[in-house]
Design a protein around this motif. Structure first.
Motif, PDB file in Angstrom:
ATOM      1  N   LEU A 142      32.424  34.058  40.116  1.00  0.00           N
ATOM      2  CA  LEU A 142      32.721  35.314  40.803  1.00  0.00           C
ATOM      3  C   LEU A 142      33.989  35.973  40.284  1.00  0.00           C
ATOM      4  O   LEU A 142      34.019  37.190  40.048  1.00  0.00           O
ATOM      5  N   MET A 143      35.065  35.205  40.085  1.00  0.00           N
ATOM      6  CA  MET A 143      36.341  35.783  39.657  1.00  0.00           C
ATOM      7  C   MET A 143      36.211  36.409  38.261  1.00  0.00           C
ATOM      8  O   MET A 143      36.683  37.526  38.023  1.00  0.00           O
ATOM      9  N   ARG A 144      35.529  35.692  37.360  1.00  0.00           N
ATOM     10  CA  ARG A 144      35.356  36.227  36.012  1.00  0.00           C
ATOM     11  C   ARG A 144      34.466  37.472  36.017  1.00  0.00           C
ATOM     12  O   ARG A 144      34.708  38.425  35.273  1.00  0.00           O
ATOM     13  N   ARG A 145      33.441  37.462  36.873  1.00  0.00           N
ATOM     14  CA  ARG A 145      32.529  38.608  36.934  1.00  0.00           C
ATOM     15  C   ARG A 145      33.243  39.865  37.432  1.00  0.00           C
ATOM     16  O   ARG A 145      33.080  40.953  36.866  1.00  0.00           O
ATOM     17  N   LEU A 146      34.052  39.719  38.482  1.00  0.00           N
ATOM     18  CA  LEU A 146      34.777  40.886  38.999  1.00  0.00           C
ATOM     19  C   LEU A 146      35.800  41.397  37.987  1.00  0.00           C
ATOM     20  O   LEU A 146      35.966  42.603  37.818  1.00  0.00           O
ATOM     21  N   ALA A 147      36.470  40.467  37.318  1.00  0.00           N
ATOM     22  CA  ALA A 147      37.472  40.883  36.320  1.00  0.00           C
ATOM     23  C   ALA A 147      36.818  41.602  35.148  1.00  0.00           C
ATOM     24  O   ALA A 147      37.374  42.577  34.617  1.00  0.00           O
ATOM     25  N   SER A 148      35.628  41.147  34.732  1.00  0.00           N
ATOM     26  CA  SER A 148      34.948  41.786  33.596  1.00  0.00           C
ATOM     27  C   SER A 148      34.445  43.179  33.965  1.00  0.00           C
ATOM     28  O   SER A 148      34.359  44.060  33.102  1.00  0.00           O
ATOM     29  N   ASP A 152      40.525  47.157  33.988  1.00  0.00           N
ATOM     30  CA  ASP A 152      41.707  48.014  34.072  1.00  0.00           C
ATOM     31  C   ASP A 152      42.676  47.562  35.165  1.00  0.00           C
ATOM     32  O   ASP A 152      43.883  47.828  35.084  1.00  0.00           O
ATOM     33  N   ILE A 153      42.162  46.844  36.191  1.00  0.00           N
ATOM     34  CA  ILE A 153      43.041  46.420  37.292  1.00  0.00           C
ATOM     35  C   ILE A 153      43.043  44.908  37.514  1.00  0.00           C
ATOM     36  O   ILE A 153      43.925  44.384  38.204  1.00  0.00           O
ATOM     37  N   LEU A 154      42.053  44.204  36.917  1.00  0.00           N
ATOM     38  CA  LEU A 154      41.916  42.773  37.179  1.00  0.00           C
ATOM     39  C   LEU A 154      41.870  41.949  35.899  1.00  0.00           C
ATOM     40  O   LEU A 154      41.456  42.443  34.841  1.00  0.00           O
ATOM     41  N   GLU A 155      42.278  40.699  36.022  1.00  0.00           N
ATOM     42  CA  GLU A 155      42.152  39.740  34.931  1.00  0.00           C
ATOM     43  C   GLU A 155      42.030  38.338  35.522  1.00  0.00           C
ATOM     44  O   GLU A 155      42.362  38.124  36.690  1.00  0.00           O
ATOM     45  N   ALA A 166      41.848  25.888  38.432  1.00  0.00           N
ATOM     46  CA  ALA A 166      40.755  26.764  38.855  1.00  0.00           C
ATOM     47  C   ALA A 166      40.974  28.141  38.241  1.00  0.00           C
ATOM     48  O   ALA A 166      42.100  28.506  37.876  1.00  0.00           O
ATOM     49  N   ASP A 167      39.884  28.911  38.107  1.00  0.00           N
ATOM     50  CA  ASP A 167      39.992  30.288  37.620  1.00  0.00           C
ATOM     51  C   ASP A 167      40.589  31.157  38.711  1.00  0.00           C
ATOM     52  O   ASP A 167      40.037  31.256  39.811  1.00  0.00           O
ATOM     53  N   GLY A 168      41.722  31.776  38.416  1.00  0.00           N
ATOM     54  CA  GLY A 168      42.353  32.662  39.383  1.00  0.00           C
ATOM     55  C   GLY A 168      42.072  34.117  39.057  1.00  0.00           C
ATOM     56  O   GLY A 168      42.073  34.509  37.889  1.00  0.00           O
ATOM     57  N   LEU A 169      41.814  34.918  40.083  1.00  0.00           N
ATOM     58  CA  LEU A 169      41.655  36.360  39.911  1.00  0.00           C
ATOM     59  C   LEU A 169      43.008  37.005  40.175  1.00  0.00           C
ATOM     60  O   LEU A 169      43.593  36.815  41.254  1.00  0.00           O
ATOM     61  N   TYR A 170      43.515  37.755  39.195  1.00  0.00           N
ATOM     62  CA  TYR A 170      44.854  38.330  39.282  1.00  0.00           C
ATOM     63  C   TYR A 170      44.808  39.843  39.130  1.00  0.00           C
ATOM     64  O   TYR A 170      43.925  40.404  38.457  1.00  0.00           O
TER      65      TYR A 170
END
Length: 263
Positions: A142-148, A152-155, A166-170
């Motif tokens: 989920l975090m990678r999908r939202l960032a992709s 422009d605002i997420l990584e 764990a993969d963090g959404l930043y």
């Protein structure tokens, strides 16, 4: 040389005899003194419990606290110091319902109520519940999908609060709309969310009003350390596709709170 060898063996025998004498005296003291005997038994039982507790704690998986003796000691101290906070974690009245809220729909009560929570506070985990394998796969991506979708605002990068496990959404720091509260907070360092592979729960930064809504619906609880931002919330694991959709709405609400941008 036979003489030296014989002398060495004699010294060894004398040393063993001395140790045995000391041990026998200690045993005699323990047997003769009820207080000393009680302390000895308590020490043995306490040591056995600590070893068992340490192994159980290690079995929770890695988190922000290193999975070693140092991390265990830190967790144990926090467990004692913040014991007063345990009932507050699930009490929505400790959070304000004023301020911005970005969870659009009313939140249905979690089926089955709250899950059981692991007794050791760091890492904060629930007892794992059955989950559809496809749902788990979607949750972990989920975090990678939202960032992709919103570069422009997420990584994504290894979660700082989880010790990189764990993969963090930043939020991207060059976004001029970022919440000033986020900019000034050093502990969370622009992190929005991450999911835990061990139990499929999440940690998510929500507005205080949204965190209250999630807790009221029995879908989460406050973080176990009260010095962290009040909106930093443990969200319980989804178990099916419908619950995963709800979790995604929570994460999107966290994105809006942190970045200032709706997605």
């Amino acid at each position: 040389m036979p003489g030296i060898t014989g002398l060495s063996n004699m010294n060894t025998t004398i040393g063993i005899d001395r140790v045995q004498t000391v041990v026998e005296r200690l045993v005699a003291v323990v047997r003769a003194n009820a207080v000393v005997s009680g302390v000895a038994v308590a020490a043995v039982l306490g040591t056995a419990w600590m070893i068992h507790d340490y192994k159980e704690w290690r079995a929770l998986g890695t988190g922000g606290t290193p999975p070693n003796v140092f991390g265990y000691c830190r967790m144990t101290i926090s467990r004692i110091v913040f014991a007063y906070h345990i009932p507050r974690q699930t009490d929505p009245n400790t959070l304000s319902n004023n301020g911005p809220s970005y969870i659009k729909a009313s939140i249905p009560l979690r089926s089955g109520g709250r899950p059981k929570i692991m007794p050791r506070i760091l890492p904060q985990r629930q007892v794992p519940e059955p989950i559809d394998p496809l749902v788990k796969e979607k949750l972990m991506s989920l975090m990678r999908r939202l960032a992709s979708k919103h570069p422009d605002i997420l990584e994504t990068r290894p979660s700082h609060t989880e010790g990189g496990t764990a993969d963090g959404l930043y939020a991207r720091k060059d976004n001029g709309k970022i919440n000033p509260i986020v900019v000034s907070d050093r502990a969370l360092d622009y992190e929005i969310a991450h999911a835990h592979p061990r139990d499929n729960s999440l940690h998510l930064w929500l507005s205080e009003a949204d965190a209250r809504k999630v807790i009221e619906a029995r879908w989460g609880q406050r973080f176990c350390v009260p010095t962290v931002q009040k909106g930093w919330t443990m969200v319980y694991a989804p178990r099916n596709e419908e619950e995963l959709e709800l979790i995604e709405e929570f994460v999107k609400a966290g994105v809006r709170w942190v970045t200032g941008v709706a997605i």
